[in-house]
Design a protein around this motif. Structure first.
Motif, PDB file in Angstrom:
ATOM      1  N   SER A 254     -17.168  11.216  -1.951  1.00 18.59           N
ATOM      2  CA  SER A 254     -16.296  10.790  -3.046  1.00 18.59           C
ATOM      3  C   SER A 254     -16.733  11.398  -4.365  1.00 18.59           C
ATOM      4  O   SER A 254     -15.904  11.809  -5.183  1.00 18.59           O
TER       5      SER A 254
ATOM      6  N   PHE B 221      -1.562  10.543  -4.669  1.00 18.16           N
ATOM      7  CA  PHE B 221      -2.467   9.698  -3.895  1.00 18.16           C
ATOM      8  C   PHE B 221      -3.069   8.576  -4.739  1.00 18.16           C
ATOM      9  O   PHE B 221      -3.959   7.862  -4.270  1.00 18.16           O
TER      10      PHE B 221
ATOM     11  N   PHE C 277      -2.953   4.024   4.969  1.00 21.87           N
ATOM     12  CA  PHE C 277      -3.367   5.420   4.849  1.00 21.87           C
ATOM     13  C   PHE C 277      -2.724   6.287   5.929  1.00 21.87           C
ATOM     14  O   PHE C 277      -2.300   7.420   5.654  1.00 21.87           O
TER      15      PHE C 277
ATOM     16  N   PHE D 139      -5.598  -1.326   4.493  1.00 20.44           N
ATOM     17  CA  PHE D 139      -5.944   0.003   3.983  1.00 20.44           C
ATOM     18  C   PHE D 139      -5.716   1.095   5.026  1.00 20.44           C
ATOM     19  O   PHE D 139      -5.121   2.135   4.729  1.00 20.44           O
TER      20      PHE D 139
ATOM     21  N   MET E 151     -11.634   0.179   0.118  1.00 17.53           N
ATOM     22  CA  MET E 151     -11.509  -0.734   1.249  1.00 17.53           C
ATOM     23  C   MET E 151     -12.769  -1.584   1.392  1.00 17.53           C
ATOM     24  O   MET E 151     -12.694  -2.815   1.542  1.00 17.53           O
TER      25      MET E 151
ATOM     26  N   TRP F  30      -4.827   3.449  -4.407  1.00 18.71           N
ATOM     27  CA  TRP F  30      -5.660   2.660  -3.502  1.00 18.71           C
ATOM     28  C   TRP F  30      -6.402   1.572  -4.252  1.00 18.71           C
ATOM     29  O   TRP F  30      -6.643   0.481  -3.712  1.00 18.71           O
ATOM     30  N   GLU F  31      -6.749   1.852  -5.519  1.00 22.08           N
ATOM     31  CA  GLU F  31      -7.437   0.841  -6.322  1.00 22.08           C
ATOM     32  C   GLU F  31      -6.532  -0.361  -6.598  1.00 22.08           C
ATOM     33  O   GLU F  31      -7.002  -1.478  -6.806  1.00 22.08           O
TER      34      GLU F  31
ATOM     35  N   ILE G 264       1.473   3.978  -3.213  1.00 21.28           N
ATOM     36  CA  ILE G 264       1.036   5.379  -3.157  1.00 21.28           C
ATOM     37  C   ILE G 264       2.234   6.322  -3.258  1.00 21.28           C
ATOM     38  O   ILE G 264       2.209   7.296  -4.031  1.00 21.28           O
TER      39      ILE G 264
ATOM     40  N   TYR H 245     -12.386   6.132 -10.709  1.00 21.61           N
ATOM     41  CA  TYR H 245     -12.876   6.343  -9.355  1.00 21.61           C
ATOM     42  C   TYR H 245     -14.370   6.662  -9.368  1.00 21.61           C
ATOM     43  O   TYR H 245     -15.119   6.204  -8.502  1.00 21.61           O
TER      44      TYR H 245
ATOM     45  N   SER I  59      -9.066  12.234  -0.608  1.00 21.50           N
ATOM     46  CA  SER I  59      -8.701  10.830  -0.822  1.00 21.50           C
ATOM     47  C   SER I  59      -9.280   9.897   0.244  1.00 21.50           C
ATOM     48  O   SER I  59      -9.333   8.684   0.025  1.00 21.50           O
TER      49      SER I  59
ATOM     50  N   ALA J 218       0.827  -1.206   0.000  1.00 23.98           N
ATOM     51  CA  ALA J 218       0.000   0.000   0.000  1.00 23.98           C
ATOM     52  C   ALA J 218       0.863   1.259   0.000  1.00 23.98           C
ATOM     53  O   ALA J 218       0.682   2.160  -0.840  1.00 23.98           O
TER      54      ALA J 218
ATOM     55  N   MET K 282     -10.518   6.153  -0.552  1.00 26.28           N
ATOM     56  CA  MET K 282      -9.831   5.022   0.080  1.00 26.28           C
ATOM     57  C   MET K 282     -10.831   4.106   0.775  1.00 26.28           C
ATOM     58  O   MET K 282     -10.752   2.870   0.684  1.00 26.28           O
TER      59      MET K 282
END
Length: 427
Positions: free
Chosen positions: A384, A205, A233, A229, A62, A208-209, A22, A361, A54, A18, A58
């Motif tokens: 989001s 950033f 983060f 996650f 998750m 995360w995907e 990032i 996203y 973000s 992770a 995230m």
């Protein structure tokens, strides 16, 4: 029988992936670029805003990853929510985006290494190919070498940021004072500048995907996905906050931190500079390694599901998607060469990749709304969606590119489904 990846990813490995995904090639360059584009105070606000934006994204990845652990990641989630045709559209768009963003991001990392080691400009392409080749071989070698690389990278990142903070305490203090000035409204923050800084810093950033593509290999433990996650983060947020303070304070103190090497100029002449350079090299290698890992799992799943050629959906006897890793290296090399010889400008590649991720996203948000009906889910989705609208507002005609790629994937699936209909009826 459908081939499945082995569950080799432990919690430290997952968190390492992770953080390494990032934080990478933009570590030392983006702070100065954002300040040069929007000014120190606006860039500082952009760091805070982008970190805030973000959070809901995230959380969406998750929750989706917690729901289904599959190497198809976002494409698999889209298929579950809206049907296989939309899954194919997402799969093709993600595959194209990864094939573009990985050589583009690696070119940025190679440019750092070329400049900090004072190498000739022509060495950028060989460095890119070397980084991608090493990462491909590490992933072919299996989970253990990759785990070692990412664990070492997290340690290198922490030591790197601590070194910058310790060697620039006056800049940190000035940056903290700037935070107070912005919070009190003493400095005007123009909306246009804030957008430009945030859209640029959003690159820092991305990733995360990617954790969803490796989720098929996560160990079966209660709360495992959430811990990967959330711990990732927290580490990313703390490290970026320290960078933001150092860069803002340095800029407001009149120090030059622009250009590719950015913050590295703050340690020129310091005895620790060679150590810091070595740490940067480790971070760049680990970042490329983490993205190569995620992309190979994505292509493997797309081949397994019929969205890409079937040979990509096969594993070797150790459970490694070698075919996907090798094909991707060929694609990376071709696009890296196009960037190096300016047939594809780096800025264009980064712009298209960035907007494609933001559009993906948006698709992830729609998928999340379809599968999570909880009140907290609605709040996360609304936040989001606001993030994506804000970030997409500055892109223009380039948005046609991801729409076209997604449409091709959708139509390909529909036509294949229609062609197979007579066979299904006959049987």
């Amino acid at each position: 029988m459908t081939e499945r990846l082995q569950k080799n990813v432990t919690l430290p490995h997952g968190v390492g992936l992770a953080v390494s995904t990032i934080i990478g090639s933009g570590l030392l360059g983006l702070p100065g670029l954002a300040i040069g584009q929007a000014g120190a105070y606006t860039a500082l606000t952009g760091w805070a805003l982008t970190l805030l934006l973000s959070v809901p994204l995230m959380l969406i990845f998750m929750r989706l990853t917690r729901l289904v652990q599959d190497a198809g990641g976002l494409a698999r989630y889209a298929a579950l929510a809206f049907g296989p045709a939309f899954g194919s559209a997402a799969s093709l768009l993600i595959a194209a985006t990864f094939a573009l963003c990985i050589p583009a991001g690696t070119t940025m990392g190679a440019a750092y290494l070329q400049e900090i080691f004072h190498l000739p400009a022509w060495t950028v392409l060989p460095i890119v190919l070397g980084l991608l080749g090493i990462s491909t071989l590490v992933n072919i070698a299996g989970a253990k070498p990759s785990r070692v690389v990412n664990t070492v990278a997290v340690l290198a990142l922490v030591l790197l940021i601590l070194a910058f903070v310790a060697l620039n305490l006056p800049s940190v203090a000035r940056g903290a004072a700037a935070v107070a000035e912005v919070a009190q409204g003493a400095v005007p923050i123009p909306l246009t500048g804030l957008w430009s800084a945030s859209a640029l810093l959003f690159w820092a950033f991305l990733g995360w995907e990617n954790l969803s593509f490796g989720s098929e290999e996560y160990q079966d433990q209660p709360g495992f996905v959430s811990r990967v996650f959330l711990l990732g983060f927290v580490v990313v947020g703390v490290l970026y906050a320290a960078l933001a303070l150092v860069s803002t304070g340095a800029a407001l103190s009149g120090k030059a931190i622009g250009g590719v090497t950015g913050l590295l100029r703050l340690v020129d002449g310091q005895p620790l500079r060679p150590v810091i350079v070595a740490l940067i090299a480790v971070v760049v290698v680990a970042n490329v390694n983490a993205w190569v890992f995620a992309a190979s799992r994505l292509y493997f799943a797309a081949g397994r599901n019929g969205d890409l050629p079937a040979f990509l959906g096969r594993l070797d006897r150790r459970g490694i998607p070698v075919a996907s890793l090798l094909l991707l290296f060929v694609l990376y090399a071709a696009l890296a060469a196009a960037i190096a010889f300016e047939a594809l400008p780096l800025v264009t590649a980064l712009t298209v990749a960035n907007q494609n991720f933001i559009l993906l996203y948006a698709g992830a948000i729609a998928t999340f709304v379809a599968v999570d009906k909880s009140a907290s889910g609605r709040v996360i989705a609304a936040a989001s969606a606001a993030s994506c609208v804000f970030l997409l507002s500055g892109f223009g005609a380039w948005l046609a590119v991801p729409v076209l790629i997604g449409a091709i994937g959708y139509l390909k699936h529909r036509l294949a489904h229609r062609a197979a209909a007579p066979e299904r009826a006959a049987s």
